[in-house]
Design a protein around this motif. Structure first.
Motif, PDB file in Angstrom:
ATOM      1  N   LEU A 105       7.271   6.931  13.451  1.00 32.58           N
ATOM      2  CA  LEU A 105       6.764   8.140  12.796  1.00 32.58           C
ATOM      3  C   LEU A 105       6.388   7.859  11.346  1.00 32.58           C
ATOM      4  CD1 LEU A 105       8.851  10.007  10.731  1.00 32.58           C
ATOM      5  CD2 LEU A 105      10.246   9.722  12.757  1.00 32.58           C
ATOM      6  N   ALA A 106       7.148   6.992  10.673  1.00 30.44           N
ATOM      7  CA  ALA A 106       6.828   6.641   9.292  1.00 30.44           C
ATOM      8  C   ALA A 106       5.560   5.800   9.228  1.00 30.44           C
ATOM      9  CB  ALA A 106       7.995   5.898   8.653  1.00 30.44           C
ATOM     10  N   VAL A 107       5.361   4.924  10.228  1.00 31.39           N
ATOM     11  CA  VAL A 107       4.123   4.140  10.287  1.00 31.39           C
ATOM     12  C   VAL A 107       2.930   5.084  10.391  1.00 31.39           C
ATOM     13  CG1 VAL A 107       2.797   2.455  11.618  1.00 31.39           C
ATOM     14  CG2 VAL A 107       5.256   2.147  11.335  1.00 31.39           C
ATOM     15  N   GLU A 108       3.029   6.068  11.271  1.00 24.21           N
ATOM     16  CA  GLU A 108       1.930   7.013  11.490  1.00 24.21           C
ATOM     17  C   GLU A 108       1.619   7.816  10.236  1.00 24.21           C
ATOM     18  OE1 GLU A 108      -1.095   9.001  13.323  1.00 24.21           O
ATOM     19  OE2 GLU A 108       0.089   7.415  14.291  1.00 24.21           O
ATOM     20  N   LEU A 109       2.652   8.254   9.533  1.00 27.88           N
ATOM     21  CA  LEU A 109       2.447   9.132   8.381  1.00 27.88           C
ATOM     22  C   LEU A 109       2.100   8.369   7.107  1.00 27.88           C
ATOM     23  CD1 LEU A 109       5.409  11.645   8.885  1.00 27.88           C
ATOM     24  CD2 LEU A 109       2.993  12.046   9.380  1.00 27.88           C
ATOM     25  N   LEU A 110       2.726   7.214   6.902  1.00 31.07           N
ATOM     26  CA  LEU A 110       2.638   6.542   5.603  1.00 31.07           C
ATOM     27  C   LEU A 110       1.638   5.395   5.527  1.00 31.07           C
ATOM     28  CD1 LEU A 110       6.467   6.372   4.852  1.00 31.07           C
ATOM     29  CD2 LEU A 110       4.816   7.897   3.755  1.00 31.07           C
ATOM     30  N   MET A 111       1.516   4.628   6.608  1.00 29.44           N
ATOM     31  CA  MET A 111       0.746   3.395   6.485  1.00 29.44           C
ATOM     32  C   MET A 111      -0.759   3.606   6.284  1.00 29.44           C
ATOM     33  SD  MET A 111       2.997   1.242   6.106  1.00 29.44           S
ATOM     34  CE  MET A 111       1.866  -0.135   5.880  1.00 29.44           C
ATOM     35  N   PRO A 112      -1.417   4.567   6.932  1.00 24.73           N
ATOM     36  CA  PRO A 112      -2.854   4.734   6.639  1.00 24.73           C
ATOM     37  C   PRO A 112      -3.139   5.029   5.160  1.00 24.73           C
ATOM     38  CG  PRO A 112      -2.313   5.785   8.709  1.00 24.73           C
ATOM     39  CD  PRO A 112      -1.003   5.396   8.081  1.00 24.73           C
ATOM     40  N   PRO A 113      -2.468   6.037   4.542  1.00 21.08           N
ATOM     41  CA  PRO A 113      -2.751   6.259   3.118  1.00 21.08           C
ATOM     42  C   PRO A 113      -2.246   5.127   2.223  1.00 21.08           C
ATOM     43  CG  PRO A 113      -1.015   7.754   3.874  1.00 21.08           C
ATOM     44  CD  PRO A 113      -1.594   7.089   5.085  1.00 21.08           C
ATOM     45  N   LEU A 114      -1.147   4.483   2.600  1.00 21.79           N
ATOM     46  CA  LEU A 114      -0.652   3.363   1.789  1.00 21.79           C
ATOM     47  C   LEU A 114      -1.644   2.214   1.815  1.00 21.79           C
ATOM     48  CD1 LEU A 114       1.763   2.121   0.142  1.00 21.79           C
ATOM     49  CD2 LEU A 114       2.417   1.021   2.288  1.00 21.79           C
ATOM     50  N   MET A 115      -2.153   1.871   3.015  1.00 24.19           N
ATOM     51  CA  MET A 115      -3.074   0.748   3.123  1.00 24.19           C
ATOM     52  C   MET A 115      -4.395   1.024   2.411  1.00 24.19           C
ATOM     53  SD  MET A 115      -1.426  -1.649   4.353  1.00 24.19           S
ATOM     54  CE  MET A 115      -2.820  -2.774   4.320  1.00 24.19           C
ATOM     55  N   GLU A 116      -4.766   2.279   2.320  1.00 23.91           N
ATOM     56  CA  GLU A 116      -5.963   2.625   1.552  1.00 23.91           C
ATOM     57  C   GLU A 116      -5.768   2.245   0.087  1.00 23.91           C
ATOM     58  OE1 GLU A 116      -8.758   6.566   0.892  1.00 23.91           O
ATOM     59  OE2 GLU A 116      -7.322   6.539   2.544  1.00 23.91           O
ATOM     60  N   LYS A 117      -4.575   2.529  -0.447  1.00 25.47           N
ATOM     61  CA  LYS A 117      -4.257   2.165  -1.835  1.00 25.47           C
ATOM     62  C   LYS A 117      -4.176   0.645  -1.992  1.00 25.47           C
ATOM     63  CE  LYS A 117      -1.512   6.319  -3.000  1.00 25.47           C
ATOM     64  NZ  LYS A 117      -1.615   7.070  -1.743  1.00 25.47           N
ATOM     65  N   THR A 295       2.705   7.656  -2.093  1.00 28.51           N
ATOM     66  CA  THR A 295       2.236   8.011  -0.757  1.00 28.51           C
ATOM     67  C   THR A 295       3.146   9.050  -0.113  1.00 28.51           C
ATOM     68  OG1 THR A 295       1.284   5.805  -0.475  1.00 28.51           O
ATOM     69  CG2 THR A 295       1.639   7.102   1.511  1.00 28.51           C
ATOM     70  N   GLY A 296       4.458   8.792  -0.156  1.00 28.78           N
ATOM     71  CA  GLY A 296       5.394   9.724   0.463  1.00 28.78           C
ATOM     72  C   GLY A 296       5.380  11.091  -0.195  1.00 28.78           C
TER      73      GLY A 296
END
Length: 306
Positions: A105-117, A295-296
């Protein structure tokens, strides 16, 4: 032992041999030829006075002395590496590799916006996300490989904690579910068939632990190891998933799900970021932690539905 005569590269070779319990795999791990790794093993045997690796049938096994060396050696090498850690972290030029542990669930919520940064600031940086494991199976050897952990309020030895974001739990059902919004009533909730999420290292779904404290047992029809699997099953069946509200919102349109407020409110979940004490002042870790906190804390606030 005369330390002046000890080659530090021998310790690197020893670390690889102890981790792989194989001369050929150890050679590949540290970029040596197999004869060079065999020669290093023989030198280590002479220095330590122990065979370290012995053949048992078709396999090589560590001796008791070698087993005892694994933890202290890895810790000592970590400390040596910190001596040469750069004082600055140039994100734009870095090719550093970070290893994160978090649930799906954390991968789904956090990784797309984090990887954009990350892509904008540090295109050469790579991130490896490994499956989540609880404190009970979070070994010291494994912990040394991890840069960040995302988890609920569990304690991880040797790690500092910062709150990342809050969430609450809700029911996820497919659109046009035959019961749907009626699940907010206790009778319908108890009559429904549920999909439970039992993550690695846990004995049951945390929701069931909490419900049992209230004297309630729900009807579990299926157990899956992750929240996203639970949502996919709920989207294609009449099973009900009791999962974090943010995750339902993130996948509701894609999976044709709707959120239903449960008849019992388990309260607020706090998701935390854990980072190793050893990396408290490491510039690269500080950079990544800053991005993760942004991100969070930048996640869209949750809202209550039907």
């Amino acid at each position: 032992m005369n330390l002046n005569s000890l080659d530090l590269n021998l310790l690197v070779a020893l670390d690889a041999l102890l981790k792989e319990a194989s001369v050929s795999r150890a050679a590949m791990r540290i970029g040596l030829s197999q004869p060079a790794a065999s020669h290093a093993l023989q030198r280590l045997r002479d220095v330590i006075g122990d065979p370290l690796l012995v053949r048992t049938g078709a396999r090589m096994e560590l001796t008791p002395r070698a087993q005892a060396l694994r933890g202290p050696l890895a810790q000592a090498l970590d400390q040596v590496r910190t001596l040469f850690m750069p004082d600055e972290f140039d994100a734009g030029r870095s090719e550093r590799h970070f290893r994160l542990m978090m649930p799906d669930l954390a991968v789904e919520l956090l990784m797309p916006p984090l990887m954009e940064k990350v892509t904008k600031q540090a295109p050469g940086v790579t991130i490896d996300v490994v499956p989540w494991r609880g404190p009970a199976i979070f070994t010291a050897e494994f912990a040394r490989t991890i840069d960040l952990v995302i988890s609920i309020g569990d304690a991880f030895k040797g790690f500092h904690r910062q709150r990342l974001y809050t969430d609450s739990d809700a029911l996820a059902v497919r659109r046009k579910h035959p019961v749907g919004a009626k699940l907010k009533k206790r009778e319908a909730f108890l009559a429904a068939r549920h999909v439970a999420v039992v993550i690695r290292g846990a004995s049951e779904d945390l929701i069931d632990t909490w419900l049992r404290s209230k004297g309630i047992e729900r009807r579990i029809a299926l157990v899956v190891p992750g929240y996203i699997e639970a949502l996919h099953v709920s989207a294609r069946t009449d099973l009900v998933a009791f999962v974090p509200r943010r995750l339902i919102a993130a996948l509701a349109r894609q999976l044709s799900l709707q959120t239903v407020t449960p008849p019992l409110d388990p309260g607020i979940d706090e998701q935390h970021m854990f980072y190793p004490t050893r990396a408290q002042f490491d510039p690269g870790s500080l950079w990544l932690r800053k991005l993760m906190l942004e991100t969070g804390r930048g996640l869209v606030p949750t809202f209550r539905s039907s």
